[in-house]
Scaffold this motif. Structure first.
Motif, mmCIF file in Angstrom:
data_model
loop_
_atom_site.group_PDB
_atom_site.id
_atom_site.type_symbol
_atom_site.label_atom_id
_atom_site.label_comp_id
_atom_site.label_asym_id
_atom_site.label_seq_id
_atom_site.Cartn_x
_atom_site.Cartn_y
_atom_site.Cartn_z
ATOM 1 N N ARG A 1 0.838 -1.211 0.000
ATOM 2 C CA ARG A 1 0.000 0.000 0.000
ATOM 3 C C ARG A 1 0.865 1.250 0.000
ATOM 4 O O ARG A 1 0.593 2.222 -0.721
ATOM 5 N N ALA A 2 1.936 1.234 0.819
ATOM 6 C CA ALA A 2 2.835 2.382 0.873
ATOM 7 C C ALA A 2 3.534 2.573 -0.463
ATOM 8 O O ALA A 2 3.707 3.706 -0.938
ATOM 9 N N GLY A 3 3.933 1.471 -1.090
ATOM 10 C CA GLY A 3 4.587 1.577 -2.394
ATOM 11 C C GLY A 3 3.660 2.120 -3.460
ATOM 12 O O GLY A 3 4.050 2.981 -4.259
ATOM 13 N N HIS A 4 2.414 1.641 -3.477
ATOM 14 C CA HIS A 4 1.440 2.122 -4.459
ATOM 15 C C HIS A 4 1.245 3.625 -4.349
ATOM 16 O O HIS A 4 1.059 4.313 -5.354
ATOM 17 N N ARG A 5 1.288 4.140 -3.104
ATOM 18 C CA ARG A 5 1.075 5.581 -2.886
ATOM 19 C C ARG A 5 2.119 6.417 -3.627
ATOM 20 O O ARG A 5 1.857 7.543 -4.017
ATOM 21 N N ASP A 6 3.319 5.838 -3.819
ATOM 22 C CA ASP A 6 4.398 6.558 -4.501
ATOM 23 C C ASP A 6 4.753 5.922 -5.844
ATOM 24 O O ASP A 6 5.852 6.107 -6.366
ATOM 25 N N GLY A 7 3.794 5.161 -6.409
ATOM 26 C CA GLY A 7 3.995 4.621 -7.741
ATOM 27 C C GLY A 7 4.975 3.471 -7.817
ATOM 28 O O GLY A 7 5.627 3.275 -8.856
ATOM 29 N N LEU A 8 5.105 2.695 -6.740
ATOM 30 C CA LEU A 8 6.023 1.561 -6.723
ATOM 31 C C LEU A 8 5.252 0.253 -6.631
ATOM 32 O O LEU A 8 4.276 0.152 -5.884
ATOM 33 N N LEU A 9 5.694 -0.744 -7.364
ATOM 34 C CA LEU A 9 5.111 -2.069 -7.292
ATOM 35 C C LEU A 9 6.003 -2.935 -6.419
ATOM 36 O O LEU A 9 7.137 -3.256 -6.793
ATOM 37 N N VAL A 10 5.513 -3.318 -5.270
ATOM 38 C CA VAL A 10 6.270 -4.168 -4.345
ATOM 39 C C VAL A 10 5.989 -5.621 -4.727
ATOM 40 O O VAL A 10 4.905 -6.138 -4.486
ATOM 41 N N GLU A 11 6.973 -6.274 -5.306
ATOM 42 C CA GLU A 11 6.767 -7.627 -5.820
ATOM 43 C C GLU A 11 7.022 -8.700 -4.767
ATOM 44 O O GLU A 11 6.428 -9.775 -4.812
ATOM 45 N N SER A 12 7.926 -8.440 -3.847
ATOM 46 C CA SER A 12 8.204 -9.433 -2.810
ATOM 47 C C SER A 12 8.706 -8.734 -1.552
ATOM 48 O O SER A 12 9.271 -7.643 -1.627
ATOM 49 N N VAL A 13 8.503 -9.372 -0.415
ATOM 50 C CA VAL A 13 8.944 -8.847 0.874
ATOM 51 C C VAL A 13 9.607 -9.986 1.639
ATOM 52 O O VAL A 13 9.082 -11.094 1.708
ATOM 53 N N SER A 14 10.771 -9.711 2.191
ATOM 54 C CA SER A 14 11.488 -10.718 2.981
ATOM 55 C C SER A 14 11.775 -10.154 4.364
ATOM 56 O O SER A 14 12.361 -9.065 4.490
ATOM 57 N N LEU A 15 11.347 -10.858 5.398
ATOM 58 C CA LEU A 15 11.582 -10.448 6.776
ATOM 59 C C LEU A 15 12.627 -11.358 7.405
ATOM 60 O O LEU A 15 12.498 -12.574 7.375
ATOM 61 N N ASP A 16 13.666 -10.760 7.959
ATOM 62 C CA ASP A 16 14.717 -11.518 8.637
ATOM 63 C C ASP A 16 14.849 -10.951 10.041
ATOM 64 O O ASP A 16 15.463 -9.904 10.255
ATOM 65 N N ILE A 17 14.267 -11.630 11.004
ATOM 66 C CA ILE A 17 14.239 -11.143 12.384
ATOM 67 C C ILE A 17 15.003 -12.104 13.280
ATOM 68 O O ILE A 17 14.759 -13.304 13.272
ATOM 69 N N GLU A 18 15.949 -11.561 14.046
ATOM 70 C CA GLU A 18 16.653 -12.344 15.047
ATOM 71 C C GLU A 18 16.244 -11.821 16.424
ATOM 72 O O GLU A 18 16.476 -10.658 16.735
ATOM 73 N N ALA A 19 15.636 -12.661 17.216
ATOM 74 C CA ALA A 19 15.164 -12.241 18.536
ATOM 75 C C ALA A 19 15.414 -13.351 19.539
ATOM 76 O O ALA A 19 15.379 -14.537 19.200
ATOM 77 N N THR A 20 15.670 -12.953 20.782
ATOM 78 C CA THR A 20 15.905 -13.902 21.861
ATOM 79 C C THR A 20 14.801 -13.767 22.887
ATOM 80 O O THR A 20 14.475 -12.657 23.319
ATOM 81 N N ASP A 21 14.220 -14.892 23.262
ATOM 82 C CA ASP A 21 13.148 -14.884 24.255
ATOM 83 C C ASP A 21 13.779 -14.814 25.645
ATOM 84 O O ASP A 21 14.258 -15.814 26.182
ATOM 85 N N VAL A 22 13.825 -13.618 26.210
ATOM 86 C CA VAL A 22 14.465 -13.395 27.501
ATOM 87 C C VAL A 22 13.397 -13.111 28.548
ATOM 88 O O VAL A 22 12.570 -12.219 28.374
ATOM 89 N N GLY A 23 13.424 -13.872 29.628
ATOM 90 C CA GLY A 23 12.451 -13.670 30.694
ATOM 91 C C GLY A 23 12.838 -12.520 31.599
ATOM 92 O O GLY A 23 14.003 -12.399 31.997
ATOM 93 N N ILE A 24 11.884 -11.674 31.930
ATOM 94 C CA ILE A 24 12.142 -10.545 32.817
ATOM 95 C C ILE A 24 12.618 -11.011 34.197
ATOM 96 O O ILE A 24 13.564 -10.424 34.753
#
Length: 205
Positions: free
Chosen positions: A133-156
């Motif tokens: 949607r954000a890309g369309h607003r500025d005339g961009l076609l977003v063909e693919s999205v890749s998410l690479d998240i590294e997170a550690t489950d740390v207990g408080i």
């Protein structure tokens, strides 16, 4: 005499939250007496309704708000996305926390815990759709999205034990403790200060 936080909150106009909502959520306002329970219930319901209605308004804003108005509100990100011009620190913090609020709302924590094992989850679908949607607003076609998240489950509780036992802690762990509200900010700042002094003394040696 009003504190700085009270001046800041009372000086802002009503929006998604009213001034009284802010005071109540920040602990500056309490309900006592015979009708306190009903008043708290009403306050919570009003907040829920305003948040819900505000989310629906974003569907109008993303399509209909003029670019000039957009820049007047948020400033402009330039230099290949490295500089944010004309946006004060409060606004930048609000955008950051707005993103965090929405991502947490759609269950991003589960996605971060599962890492690459999760596919076609709600946060992934919504995040991808939002980028398109954000890309369309500025005339961009977003063909693919890749998410690479590294997170550690740390207990408080475990982090609190490390803090109390004077175990060395990373800046990220201390930040997590401070954000959780489980420990006084001054305690975390003192710990960071001690670590910095220790690092400086080791460099001198």
């Amino acid at each position: 005499m009003l504190s700085l936080i009270e001046v800041y909150m009372t000086g802002r106009k009503n929006a998604m939250l009213t001034t009284e909502d802010r005071r109540w959520l920040n602990g500056e306002k309490e309900y006592d007496g015979q009708h306190a329970k009903q008043q708290r219930y009403q306050r919570r319901r009003d907040i829920r309704e305003r948040v819900y209605s505000s989310m629906l308004d974003f569907s109008i804003l993303v399509d209909e708000l003029d670019d000039d108005e957009w820049r007047d509100i948020f400033g402009e990100v330039v230099d290949e996305g490295k500089q944010w011009q004309n946006a004060d620190e409060d606004l930048q913090a609000g955008v950051r926390d707005g993103l965090a609020f929405l991502l947490r709302t759609v269950g991003v924590a589960a996605l971060m815990r599962n890492g690459q094992e999760s596919q076609d989850t709600v946060p992934e679908r919504l995040f991808t759709a939002a980028l398109r949607r954000a890309g369309h607003r500025d005339g961009l076609l977003v063909e693919s999205v890749s998410l690479d998240i590294e997170a550690t489950d740390v207990g408080i509780p475990e982090l609190l034990e490390d803090l109390q036992s004077d175990e060395p802690m990373s800046a990220g762990s201390l930040y997590l403790l401070m954000e959780s509200g489980a420990v006084d900010t001054d305690v975390v700042q003192d710990c960071l200060r001690d670590q910095l002094l220790e690092d400086d003394s080791e460099e001198v040696r």
